[in-house]
Scaffold this motif. Structure first.
Motif, PDB file in Angstrom:
ATOM      1  N   THR A 253       0.814  -1.400  -0.045  1.00 39.43           N
ATOM      2  CA  THR A 253      -0.005  -0.010   0.014  1.00 39.43           C
ATOM      3  C   THR A 253       0.907   1.283   0.156  1.00 39.43           C
ATOM      4  OG1 THR A 253      -1.953   1.016   1.239  1.00 39.43           O
ATOM      5  CG2 THR A 253      -0.280  -0.017   2.386  1.00 39.43           C
ATOM      6  N   SER A 254       0.308   2.411   0.250  1.00 43.80           N
ATOM      7  CA  SER A 254       1.241   3.830   0.431  1.00 43.80           C
ATOM      8  C   SER A 254       0.171   4.528   1.324  1.00 43.80           C
ATOM      9  CB  SER A 254       1.423   4.283  -0.884  1.00 43.80           C
ATOM     10  OG  SER A 254       0.266   4.692  -1.491  1.00 43.80           O
ATOM     11  N   PHE A 255       0.714   5.299   2.041  1.00 40.57           N
ATOM     12  CA  PHE A 255       0.292   6.287   3.032  1.00 40.57           C
ATOM     13  C   PHE A 255       0.012   7.434   2.304  1.00 40.57           C
ATOM     14  CE2 PHE A 255       2.086   2.994   6.013  1.00 40.57           C
ATOM     15  CZ  PHE A 255       0.815   2.808   6.644  1.00 40.57           C
ATOM     16  N   PRO A 256      -1.184   8.098   2.175  1.00 37.32           N
ATOM     17  CA  PRO A 256      -1.256   9.503   1.495  1.00 37.32           C
ATOM     18  C   PRO A 256      -0.560  10.588   2.016  1.00 37.32           C
ATOM     19  CG  PRO A 256      -3.341   8.670   2.337  1.00 37.32           C
ATOM     20  CD  PRO A 256      -2.425   7.677   2.820  1.00 37.32           C
ATOM     21  N   HIS A 257      -0.621  10.742   3.465  1.00 34.32           N
ATOM     22  CA  HIS A 257       0.236  11.765   4.179  1.00 34.32           C
ATOM     23  C   HIS A 257       0.745  11.248   5.207  1.00 34.32           C
ATOM     24  CE1 HIS A 257      -2.506  14.194   1.605  1.00 34.32           C
ATOM     25  NE2 HIS A 257      -3.708  13.677   2.120  1.00 34.32           N
ATOM     26  N   SER A 258       1.756  12.102   5.798  1.00 37.47           N
ATOM     27  CA  SER A 258       2.205  11.849   7.020  1.00 37.47           C
ATOM     28  C   SER A 258       1.433  11.937   8.365  1.00 37.47           C
ATOM     29  CB  SER A 258       3.596  12.612   7.164  1.00 37.47           C
ATOM     30  OG  SER A 258       3.064  14.152   7.264  1.00 37.47           O
ATOM     31  N   GLY A 259       1.686  11.386   9.459  1.00 38.74           N
ATOM     32  CA  GLY A 259       0.808  11.299  10.522  1.00 38.74           C
ATOM     33  C   GLY A 259       0.689  10.131  11.068  1.00 38.74           C
ATOM     34  N   ILE A 260      -0.443   9.856  12.107  1.00 36.04           N
ATOM     35  CA  ILE A 260      -0.888   8.568  12.990  1.00 36.04           C
ATOM     36  C   ILE A 260      -1.744   7.852  12.195  1.00 36.04           C
ATOM     37  CG2 ILE A 260      -1.117   7.589  14.887  1.00 36.04           C
ATOM     38  CD1 ILE A 260       1.290   9.169  15.254  1.00 36.04           C
ATOM     39  N   TYR A 261      -1.349   6.631  11.968  1.00 36.32           N
ATOM     40  CA  TYR A 261      -2.287   5.562  11.343  1.00 36.32           C
ATOM     41  C   TYR A 261      -2.570   4.359  12.183  1.00 36.32           C
ATOM     42  CZ  TYR A 261      -1.904   8.123   7.031  1.00 36.32           C
ATOM     43  OH  TYR A 261      -1.883   9.153   5.934  1.00 36.32           O
ATOM     44  N   LYS A 262      -4.141   4.005  12.486  1.00 40.18           N
ATOM     45  CA  LYS A 262      -4.333   2.555  12.957  1.00 40.18           C
ATOM     46  C   LYS A 262      -4.542   1.559  11.905  1.00 40.18           C
ATOM     47  CE  LYS A 262      -6.656   0.831  16.967  1.00 40.18           C
ATOM     48  NZ  LYS A 262      -7.174   1.168  18.205  1.00 40.18           N
ATOM     49  N   ILE A 263      -3.823   0.556  12.136  1.00 36.62           N
ATOM     50  CA  ILE A 263      -4.086  -0.639  10.947  1.00 36.62           C
ATOM     51  C   ILE A 263      -4.700  -1.850  11.872  1.00 36.62           C
ATOM     52  CG2 ILE A 263      -2.687  -2.064   9.614  1.00 36.62           C
ATOM     53  CD1 ILE A 263      -0.327   0.059   9.907  1.00 36.62           C
ATOM     54  N   TRP A 264      -5.681  -2.664  11.112  1.00 33.80           N
ATOM     55  CA  TRP A 264      -6.391  -3.427  11.595  1.00 33.80           C
ATOM     56  C   TRP A 264      -6.065  -4.697  10.526  1.00 33.80           C
ATOM     57  CZ3 TRP A 264      -8.822   1.235  11.796  1.00 33.80           C
ATOM     58  CH2 TRP A 264      -9.034   1.604  13.086  1.00 33.80           C
ATOM     59  N   GLY A 265      -5.517  -5.820  11.088  1.00 35.07           N
ATOM     60  CA  GLY A 265      -5.201  -6.919  10.122  1.00 35.07           C
ATOM     61  C   GLY A 265      -6.284  -8.056  10.507  1.00 35.07           C
ATOM     62  N   GLN A 266      -6.915  -8.635   9.704  1.00 39.83           N
ATOM     63  CA  GLN A 266      -7.834  -9.569   9.921  1.00 39.83           C
ATOM     64  C   GLN A 266      -7.528 -10.965   9.121  1.00 39.83           C
ATOM     65  OE1 GLN A 266     -11.678  -7.428   9.080  1.00 39.83           O
ATOM     66  NE2 GLN A 266     -11.979  -8.165  11.079  1.00 39.83           N
ATOM     67  N   PHE A 267      -7.529 -12.159   9.792  1.00 42.30           N
ATOM     68  CA  PHE A 267      -7.098 -13.317   9.482  1.00 42.30           C
ATOM     69  C   PHE A 267      -7.749 -14.345   9.909  1.00 42.30           C
ATOM     70  CE2 PHE A 267      -3.365 -10.597  10.127  1.00 42.30           C
ATOM     71  CZ  PHE A 267      -2.855 -10.700   8.873  1.00 42.30           C
ATOM     72  N   GLN A 268      -8.033 -15.938   9.477  1.00 46.09           N
ATOM     73  CA  GLN A 268      -8.946 -16.717  10.116  1.00 46.09           C
ATOM     74  C   GLN A 268      -8.179 -17.957  10.061  1.00 46.09           C
ATOM     75  OE1 GLN A 268     -12.829 -17.012   8.583  1.00 46.09           O
ATOM     76  NE2 GLN A 268     -12.454 -19.366   8.103  1.00 46.09           N
ATOM     77  N   HIS A 269      -8.123 -18.558  11.434  1.00 46.61           N
ATOM     78  CA  HIS A 269      -7.557 -19.807  11.814  1.00 46.61           C
ATOM     79  C   HIS A 269      -8.643 -20.725  12.541  1.00 46.61           C
ATOM     80  CE1 HIS A 269      -4.571 -22.221  14.020  1.00 46.61           C
ATOM     81  NE2 HIS A 269      -4.159 -22.643  12.549  1.00 46.61           N
ATOM     82  N   LYS A 270      -8.604 -21.908  12.034  1.00 45.09           N
ATOM     83  CA  LYS A 270      -9.508 -22.813  12.839  1.00 45.09           C
ATOM     84  C   LYS A 270     -10.912 -22.080  12.834  1.00 45.09           C
ATOM     85  CE  LYS A 270      -5.921 -25.542  14.742  1.00 45.09           C
ATOM     86  NZ  LYS A 270      -5.410 -26.337  16.098  1.00 45.09           N
ATOM     87  N   GLY A 271     -11.745 -21.670  11.831  1.00 44.99           N
ATOM     88  CA  GLY A 271     -12.780 -21.166  11.787  1.00 44.99           C
ATOM     89  C   GLY A 271     -13.091 -19.814  12.508  1.00 44.99           C
ATOM     90  N   LYS A 272     -12.001 -19.203  13.103  1.00 42.82           N
ATOM     91  CA  LYS A 272     -12.365 -18.004  13.972  1.00 42.82           C
ATOM     92  C   LYS A 272     -11.533 -16.852  13.128  1.00 42.82           C
ATOM     93  CE  LYS A 272     -11.915 -16.166  18.663  1.00 42.82           C
ATOM     94  NZ  LYS A 272     -11.667 -16.437  20.060  1.00 42.82           N
ATOM     95  N   VAL A 273     -12.171 -15.589  13.199  1.00 40.19           N
ATOM     96  CA  VAL A 273     -11.540 -14.603  12.677  1.00 40.19           C
ATOM     97  C   VAL A 273     -10.624 -13.931  13.586  1.00 40.19           C
ATOM     98  CG1 VAL A 273     -11.772 -12.154  11.556  1.00 40.19           C
ATOM     99  CG2 VAL A 273     -13.156 -14.196  10.867  1.00 40.19           C
ATOM    100  N   ILE A 274      -9.545 -13.616  13.437  1.00 39.57           N
ATOM    101  CA  ILE A 274      -8.573 -12.909  14.410  1.00 39.57           C
ATOM    102  C   ILE A 274      -8.434 -11.238  13.911  1.00 39.57           C
ATOM    103  CG2 ILE A 274      -6.256 -12.897  15.362  1.00 39.57           C
ATOM    104  CD1 ILE A 274      -6.293 -15.832  14.405  1.00 39.57           C
ATOM    105  N   THR A 275      -8.618 -10.348  14.628  1.00 40.17           N
ATOM    106  CA  THR A 275      -8.329  -8.937  14.168  1.00 40.17           C
ATOM    107  C   THR A 275      -7.346  -8.382  15.268  1.00 40.17           C
ATOM    108  OG1 THR A 275     -10.837  -8.769  13.410  1.00 40.17           O
ATOM    109  CG2 THR A 275      -9.461  -6.762  14.191  1.00 40.17           C
ATOM    110  N   VAL A 276      -6.278  -8.023  14.798  1.00 41.62           N
ATOM    111  CA  VAL A 276      -5.221  -7.473  15.541  1.00 41.62           C
ATOM    112  C   VAL A 276      -5.003  -5.828  15.037  1.00 41.62           C
ATOM    113  CG1 VAL A 276      -3.460  -8.376  13.747  1.00 41.62           C
ATOM    114  CG2 VAL A 276      -2.917  -7.736  16.216  1.00 41.62           C
ATOM    115  N   PRO A 277      -4.958  -5.079  15.989  1.00 42.86           N
ATOM    116  CA  PRO A 277      -4.737  -3.574  15.732  1.00 42.86           C
ATOM    117  C   PRO A 277      -3.199  -3.073  16.142  1.00 42.86           C
ATOM    118  CG  PRO A 277      -5.820  -3.837  17.800  1.00 42.86           C
ATOM    119  CD  PRO A 277      -5.571  -5.146  17.211  1.00 42.86           C
ATOM    120  N   PHE A 278      -2.609  -2.043  15.215  1.00 48.84           N
ATOM    121  CA  PHE A 278      -1.554  -1.959  15.358  1.00 48.84           C
ATOM    122  C   PHE A 278      -1.647  -0.217  15.146  1.00 48.84           C
ATOM    123  CE2 PHE A 278       0.063  -6.012  14.456  1.00 48.84           C
ATOM    124  CZ  PHE A 278       0.698  -5.926  15.637  1.00 48.84           C
ATOM    125  N   VAL A 279      -0.837   0.731  15.822  1.00 50.86           N
ATOM    126  CA  VAL A 279      -0.680   1.992  15.539  1.00 50.86           C
ATOM    127  C   VAL A 279       0.517   2.364  14.941  1.00 50.86           C
ATOM    128  CG1 VAL A 279      -1.141   4.512  16.430  1.00 50.86           C
ATOM    129  CG2 VAL A 279      -2.575   2.682  17.078  1.00 50.86           C
TER     130      VAL A 279
END
Length: 283
Positions: A253-279
């Motif tokens: 990807t590319s970030f359009p501007h400088s600054g603070i961003y929050k990122i949520w990644g979503q994955f699935q394992h054994k039928g369960k969706v995992i959501t992990v946030p980073f800033v």
């Protein structure tokens, strides 16, 4: 995923299985590589023979009862229309769904990614709930027939006691444990307007062994949603290799501007969706 589906109100009715993919706080994105959706930037059309800029499409967000209260089930309606108010009834399936609805609180502490049902006459509807009162931004992420990915948004108010605000500050370490998984994120760089590769490595939280049997989530190894701290810049990113199964998953990807961003990644394992946030902070 690439199959095109035409939805024509009054002629055909399609019932989609409602998929709630994480409507709890911190439990807590999307275009393919090179097609990130920055809010209001994409181009789309509602007629197969004619495409129109995204600013010629409108999305209105309402609650079925006129208002919503925290911690109570409520029905959210999303109405898609053109600039003349005519309902848009033709959409393409985009990663197994006609519309992705992203909802975040104004401090980005609450994140929800769900999929409303198409009801015809330009309307989508879904049952959901909000963890606390306050302002929430709603993002409708969809692809009109004959057009490209479009994201339209609006702030909404939810009645009830507001949660204590959480500061949006960059994480000192990009490694977290969620649902028994240790997830580490690395960025090839953190500069605005430059291509960046996001690499997730997903390990067992106890053994630290890499997990190699991730399951497809919405047709891919994972999805990433990125928001600027003010929720004005929206990116929904798909993986470089959609058929990957871990332990690594990469996104460009590319970030359009400088600054603070929050990122949520979503994955699935054994039928369960995992959501992990980073800033992260982008220079």
């Amino acid at each position: 995923m690439k199959k095109r589906m035409t939805m024509i109100a009054g002629a055909l009715t399609f019932t989609l299985l409602l998929a709630g993919c994480g409507s709890t706080e911190e439990a807590n994105q999307m275009g393919s590589h090179g097609t990130n959706h920055t809010q209001g930037e994409s181009h789309a059309g509602h007629n197969p023979a004619q495409t129109a800029p995204a600013d010629n499409l409108k999305a209105s967000f309402t609650f079925a009862t006129g208002s919503a209260k925290a911690k109570e089930e409520t029905e959210v309606h999303v109405q898609i229309s053109d600039q003349n108010g005519t309902p848009v009834n033709e959409f393409e399936i985009n990663h197994e769904k006609l519309l992705h609805l992203i909802m975040v609180s104004d401090d980005l502490s609450s994140f929800s990614h769900i999929h409303p049902e198409f009801k015809g006459d330009g309307k989508f509807a879904v049952q959901t709930s909000f963890p606390s009162g306050g302002k929430y931004k709603m993002f409708a992420d969809f692809k009109p027939a004959g057009g490209s990915g479009t994201t339209l948004s609006e702030w909404m108010n939810v009645e009830g006691t507001a949660a204590e605000r959480t500061a949006i500050t960059p994480d000192a370490k990009l490694i977290k444990e969620v649902d028994g998984k240790e997830i580490e994120l690395s960025l090839s760089n953190a500069k605005a307007n430059e291509e960046v590769t996001l690499t997730y490595e997903i390990r067992d939280g106890i053994t630290k062994n890499g997990i190699q049997d991730l399951e497809p989530y919405l047709g891919a190894v994972g999805h990433v949603v990125i928001l600027s701290a003010d929720a004005e810049q929206y990116l929904h990113v798909h993986p470089l290799d959609e058929k990957a199964s871990g332990p690594k998953a990469q996104f460009a990807t590319s970030f359009p501007h400088s600054g603070i961003y929050k990122i949520w990644g979503q994955f699935q394992h054994k039928g369960k969706v995992i959501t992990v946030p980073f800033v992260v902070e982008v220079k």
